[in-house]
Write a protein that holds these residues in place. Sequence first.
Motif, PDB file in Angstrom:
ATOM      1  N   PHE A   1      19.642 -24.420  51.659  1.00 16.22           N
ATOM      2  CA  PHE A   1      18.530 -25.153  51.049  1.00 16.22           C
ATOM      3  C   PHE A   1      18.773 -25.542  49.595  1.00 16.22           C
ATOM      4  CE2 PHE A   1      16.770 -22.168  54.228  1.00 16.22           C
ATOM      5  CZ  PHE A   1      16.458 -23.102  55.213  1.00 16.22           C
ATOM      6  N   GLY A   2      20.024 -25.607  49.183  1.00 17.15           N
ATOM      7  CA  GLY A   2      20.324 -26.133  47.859  1.00 17.15           C
ATOM      8  C   GLY A   2      20.662 -25.073  46.826  1.00 17.15           C
ATOM      9  N   ALA A   3      20.970 -25.561  45.624  1.00 15.58           N
ATOM     10  CA  ALA A   3      21.378 -24.673  44.535  1.00 15.58           C
ATOM     11  C   ALA A   3      20.241 -23.748  44.116  1.00 15.58           C
ATOM     12  CB  ALA A   3      21.832 -25.510  43.337  1.00 15.58           C
ATOM     13  N   ALA A   4      20.622 -22.611  43.580  1.00 18.21           N
ATOM     14  CA  ALA A   4      19.627 -21.649  43.104  1.00 18.21           C
ATOM     15  C   ALA A   4      18.826 -22.238  41.950  1.00 18.21           C
ATOM     16  CB  ALA A   4      20.313 -20.365  42.654  1.00 18.21           C
ATOM     17  N   ALA A   5      17.524 -21.958  41.947  1.00 17.40           N
ATOM     18  CA  ALA A   5      16.645 -22.421  40.874  1.00 17.40           C
ATOM     19  C   ALA A   5      16.277 -21.289  39.915  1.00 17.40           C
ATOM     20  CB  ALA A   5      15.375 -23.029  41.460  1.00 17.40           C
ATOM     21  N   ARG A   6      16.220 -20.063  40.436  1.00 18.78           N
ATOM     22  CA  ARG A   6      15.895 -18.903  39.610  1.00 18.78           C
ATOM     23  C   ARG A   6      16.870 -17.784  39.934  1.00 18.78           C
ATOM     24  NH1 ARG A   6       9.506 -17.728  39.399  1.00 18.78           N
ATOM     25  NH2 ARG A   6      10.095 -17.104  37.299  1.00 18.78           N
ATOM     26  N   TYR A   7      17.051 -16.876  38.986  1.00 17.26           N
ATOM     27  CA  TYR A   7      17.907 -15.715  39.226  1.00 17.26           C
ATOM     28  C   TYR A   7      17.378 -14.521  38.452  1.00 17.26           C
ATOM     29  CZ  TYR A   7      19.933 -16.289  34.576  1.00 17.26           C
ATOM     30  OH  TYR A   7      20.103 -16.370  33.219  1.00 17.26           O
ATOM     31  N   LEU A   8      17.742 -13.358  38.934  1.00 20.15           N
ATOM     32  CA  LEU A   8      17.395 -12.108  38.255  1.00 20.15           C
ATOM     33  C   LEU A   8      18.554 -11.148  38.448  1.00 20.15           C
ATOM     34  CD1 LEU A   8      15.408 -10.178  36.807  1.00 20.15           C
ATOM     35  CD2 LEU A   8      14.576  -9.523  39.086  1.00 20.15           C
ATOM     36  N   GLN A   9      19.215 -10.785  37.363  1.00 25.62           N
ATOM     37  CA  GLN A   9      20.334  -9.847  37.466  1.00 25.62           C
ATOM     38  C   GLN A   9      19.796  -8.419  37.507  1.00 25.62           C
ATOM     39  OE1 GLN A   9      23.466  -9.828  34.354  1.00 25.62           O
ATOM     40  NE2 GLN A   9      24.889  -9.877  36.082  1.00 25.62           N
ATOM     41  N   LEU A  10      20.270  -7.657  38.488  1.00 23.29           N
ATOM     42  CA  LEU A  10      19.823  -6.282  38.677  1.00 23.29           C
ATOM     43  C   LEU A  10      20.801  -5.310  38.022  1.00 23.29           C
ATOM     44  CD1 LEU A  10      18.659  -6.442  42.403  1.00 23.29           C
ATOM     45  CD2 LEU A  10      17.364  -6.945  40.331  1.00 23.29           C
TER      46      LEU A  10
ATOM     47  N   TRP B   1      14.469 -19.080  35.098  1.00 22.97           N
ATOM     48  CA  TRP B   1      14.826 -20.420  35.550  1.00 22.97           C
ATOM     49  C   TRP B   1      16.219 -20.763  35.036  1.00 22.97           C
ATOM     50  CZ3 TRP B   1      11.968 -22.571  39.186  1.00 22.97           C
ATOM     51  CH2 TRP B   1      10.620 -22.216  39.292  1.00 22.97           C
ATOM     52  N   ILE B   2      16.986 -21.439  35.871  1.00 28.34           N
ATOM     53  CA  ILE B   2      18.340 -21.813  35.468  1.00 28.34           C
ATOM     54  C   ILE B   2      18.311 -22.922  34.417  1.00 28.34           C
ATOM     55  CG2 ILE B   2      20.483 -22.901  36.287  1.00 28.34           C
ATOM     56  CD1 ILE B   2      20.156 -21.265  38.842  1.00 28.34           C
ATOM     57  N   ASP B   3      17.468 -23.927  34.622  1.00 27.40           N
ATOM     58  CA  ASP B   3      17.325 -25.009  33.651  1.00 27.40           C
ATOM     59  C   ASP B   3      16.021 -25.757  33.941  1.00 27.40           C
ATOM     60  OD1 ASP B   3      17.904 -26.579  35.923  1.00 27.40           O
ATOM     61  OD2 ASP B   3      20.008 -26.742  35.378  1.00 27.40           O
ATOM     62  N   TRP B   4      15.740 -26.785  33.137  1.00 29.52           N
ATOM     63  CA  TRP B   4      14.522 -27.559  33.318  1.00 29.52           C
ATOM     64  C   TRP B   4      14.510 -28.315  34.637  1.00 29.52           C
ATOM     65  CZ3 TRP B   4      10.194 -26.912  30.813  1.00 29.52           C
ATOM     66  CH2 TRP B   4      10.222 -26.337  29.546  1.00 29.52           C
TER      67      TRP B   4
ATOM     68  N   SER C   1      15.628 -27.311  37.401  1.00 29.53           N
ATOM     69  CA  SER C   1      15.252 -26.367  38.457  1.00 29.53           C
ATOM     70  C   SER C   1      13.738 -26.248  38.563  1.00 29.53           C
ATOM     71  CB  SER C   1      15.862 -24.995  38.175  1.00 29.53           C
ATOM     72  OG  SER C   1      17.264 -25.052  38.173  1.00 29.53           O
ATOM     73  N   ILE C   2      13.065 -26.259  37.410  1.00 35.31           N
ATOM     74  CA  ILE C   2      11.601 -26.203  37.404  1.00 35.31           C
ATOM     75  C   ILE C   2      11.023 -27.463  38.034  1.00 35.31           C
ATOM     76  CG2 ILE C   2       9.550 -26.040  35.950  1.00 35.31           C
ATOM     77  CD1 ILE C   2      11.232 -24.534  33.899  1.00 35.31           C
ATOM     78  N   ILE C   3      11.569 -28.603  37.653  1.00 40.71           N
ATOM     79  CA  ILE C   3      11.097 -29.880  38.206  1.00 40.71           C
ATOM     80  C   ILE C   3      11.335 -29.928  39.704  1.00 40.71           C
ATOM     81  CG2 ILE C   3      11.481 -32.373  38.203  1.00 40.71           C
ATOM     82  CD1 ILE C   3      12.129 -32.110  35.202  1.00 40.71           C
ATOM     83  N   ARG C   4      12.528 -29.524  40.126  1.00 45.15           N
ATOM     84  CA  ARG C   4      12.861 -29.538  41.557  1.00 45.15           C
ATOM     85  C   ARG C   4      11.961 -28.616  42.367  1.00 45.15           C
ATOM     86  NH1 ARG C   4      16.864 -26.583  44.363  1.00 45.15           N
ATOM     87  NH2 ARG C   4      17.678 -25.756  42.390  1.00 45.15           N
ATOM     88  N   SER C   5      11.488 -27.554  41.746  1.00 44.39           N
ATOM     89  CA  SER C   5      10.652 -26.584  42.452  1.00 44.39           C
ATOM     90  C   SER C   5       9.200 -27.023  42.562  1.00 44.39           C
ATOM     91  CB  SER C   5      10.732 -25.223  41.751  1.00 44.39           C
ATOM     92  OG  SER C   5      12.054 -24.725  41.748  1.00 44.39           O
ATOM     93  N   PHE C   6       8.684 -27.710  41.538  1.00 47.19           N
ATOM     94  CA  PHE C   6       7.249 -28.012  41.503  1.00 47.19           C
ATOM     95  C   PHE C   6       6.884 -29.483  41.678  1.00 47.19           C
ATOM     96  CE2 PHE C   6       7.463 -23.917  39.275  1.00 47.19           C
ATOM     97  CZ  PHE C   6       6.473 -23.228  39.957  1.00 47.19           C
ATOM     98  N   LEU C   7       7.837 -30.377  41.498  1.00 51.22           N
ATOM     99  CA  LEU C   7       7.523 -31.795  41.649  1.00 51.22           C
ATOM    100  C   LEU C   7       7.057 -32.149  43.060  1.00 51.22           C
ATOM    101  CD1 LEU C   7       7.364 -34.609  40.455  1.00 51.22           C
ATOM    102  CD2 LEU C   7       9.805 -34.911  40.991  1.00 51.22           C
ATOM    103  N   PRO C   8       7.735 -31.693  44.126  1.00 54.01           N
ATOM    104  CA  PRO C   8       7.249 -32.022  45.476  1.00 54.01           C
ATOM    105  C   PRO C   8       5.824 -31.529  45.731  1.00 54.01           C
ATOM    106  CG  PRO C   8       9.499 -31.216  45.589  1.00 54.01           C
ATOM    107  CD  PRO C   8       9.026 -30.970  44.195  1.00 54.01           C
ATOM    108  N   PHE C   9       5.527 -30.291  45.298  1.00 54.60           N
ATOM    109  CA  PHE C   9       4.166 -29.764  45.474  1.00 54.60           C
ATOM    110  C   PHE C   9       3.149 -30.605  44.704  1.00 54.60           C
ATOM    111  CE2 PHE C   9       0.788 -27.155  43.573  1.00 54.60           C
ATOM    112  CZ  PHE C   9       0.110 -26.775  44.724  1.00 54.60           C
ATOM    113  N   THR C  10       3.503 -30.991  43.477  1.00 50.73           N
ATOM    114  CA  THR C  10       2.594 -31.799  42.665  1.00 50.73           C
ATOM    115  C   THR C  10       2.312 -33.142  43.321  1.00 50.73           C
ATOM    116  OG1 THR C  10       3.465 -30.745  40.658  1.00 50.73           O
ATOM    117  CG2 THR C  10       2.231 -32.795  40.379  1.00 50.73           C
ATOM    118  N   LEU C  11       3.351 -33.771  43.853  1.00 50.60           N
ATOM    119  CA  LEU C  11       3.180 -35.067  44.510  1.00 50.60           C
ATOM    120  C   LEU C  11       2.329 -34.933  45.774  1.00 50.60           C
ATOM    121  CD1 LEU C  11       6.784 -36.556  44.144  1.00 50.60           C
ATOM    122  CD2 LEU C  11       4.720 -37.176  42.857  1.00 50.60           C
ATOM    123  N   VAL C  12       2.635 -33.906  46.588  1.00 47.29           N
ATOM    124  CA  VAL C  12       1.855 -33.689  47.814  1.00 47.29           C
ATOM    125  C   VAL C  12       0.395 -33.420  47.469  1.00 47.29           C
ATOM    126  CG1 VAL C  12       1.494 -32.095  49.744  1.00 47.29           C
ATOM    127  CG2 VAL C  12       3.791 -32.911  49.222  1.00 47.29           C
ATOM    128  N   PHE C  13       0.167 -32.611  46.452  1.00 48.82           N
ATOM    129  CA  PHE C  13      -1.200 -32.279  46.039  1.00 48.82           C
ATOM    130  C   PHE C  13      -1.956 -33.532  45.580  1.00 48.82           C
ATOM    131  CE2 PHE C  13      -4.400 -30.920  42.970  1.00 48.82           C
ATOM    132  CZ  PHE C  13      -5.047 -29.913  43.678  1.00 48.82           C
TER     133      PHE C  13
END
Length: 235
Positions: free
Chosen positions: A82-91, A179-182, A184-196
């Motif tokens: 499903f594409g490149a990682a948008a967020r990460y958390l190092q344990l 977040w990896i970069d800006w 990634s934020i756009i890619r994560s929330f833009l589709p939801f915003t448009l659908v909404f």
Amino acid sequence: MEIRGLYDVEHSGSKSRIQHELWPLDQIDAKKAKFPCCLVWTPLPVVSWLAPFIGHVGICREDGAILDFSGSNFVNLDNFAFGAAARYLQLDREQCCFPPNLSGHTCGLGYMHSEYGTALTWDDALRSSTRSFEHKTYNLFTCNCHSFVANCLNRLCYQGSMGWNMINVAALILFKGQWIDWMSIIRSFLPFTLVFCFGVILLGWPFVVGLFSFSLLLLIWYLLGTYCFKNLLEC
């Protein structure tokens, strides 16, 4: 590179503690999709457009390669679905339990951890979980990528806990992940915003109610399956 030995044994009174010697990790390299000992997250097509808090999650080996349960009897290696990682958390590997034997547990769970399945290294735990999930059927609602990551964390006894499940794995990456970069934020929330926006324009408030109901029902399902009917979900 100097390695002092596999274990340090420190004596404190009548107790002895076995501390695992950890190899140094490479730096995180998002461009090459290398995230050593990290959880990674990316939005799902369609599902994340309706419920942006839901996504696809994976866990990474010490060399940074991503492992993710993305289909029945199949665990991806270094090819995040499903594409490149948008967020990460190092344990922190220091918060894992790597017992060389039953008396070497640092987690305090001893027999329970041994019965579930222990490991001597981070990658060893991930290999064991991979072998297990290569014989499981993928299902978004009962056995999914979050189940795989939870299984890995339980084998590691991360933070001294074997209570990892879909809910707290999702919460860990969503509330503490970076977040990896800006983009990634756009890619994560833009589709939801448009659908909404389109839904509100075309259907009005009934769409908002329906979207909220969909998200609420999903959350209730996972909460009930995780904490009330534990046999419904796999971890």
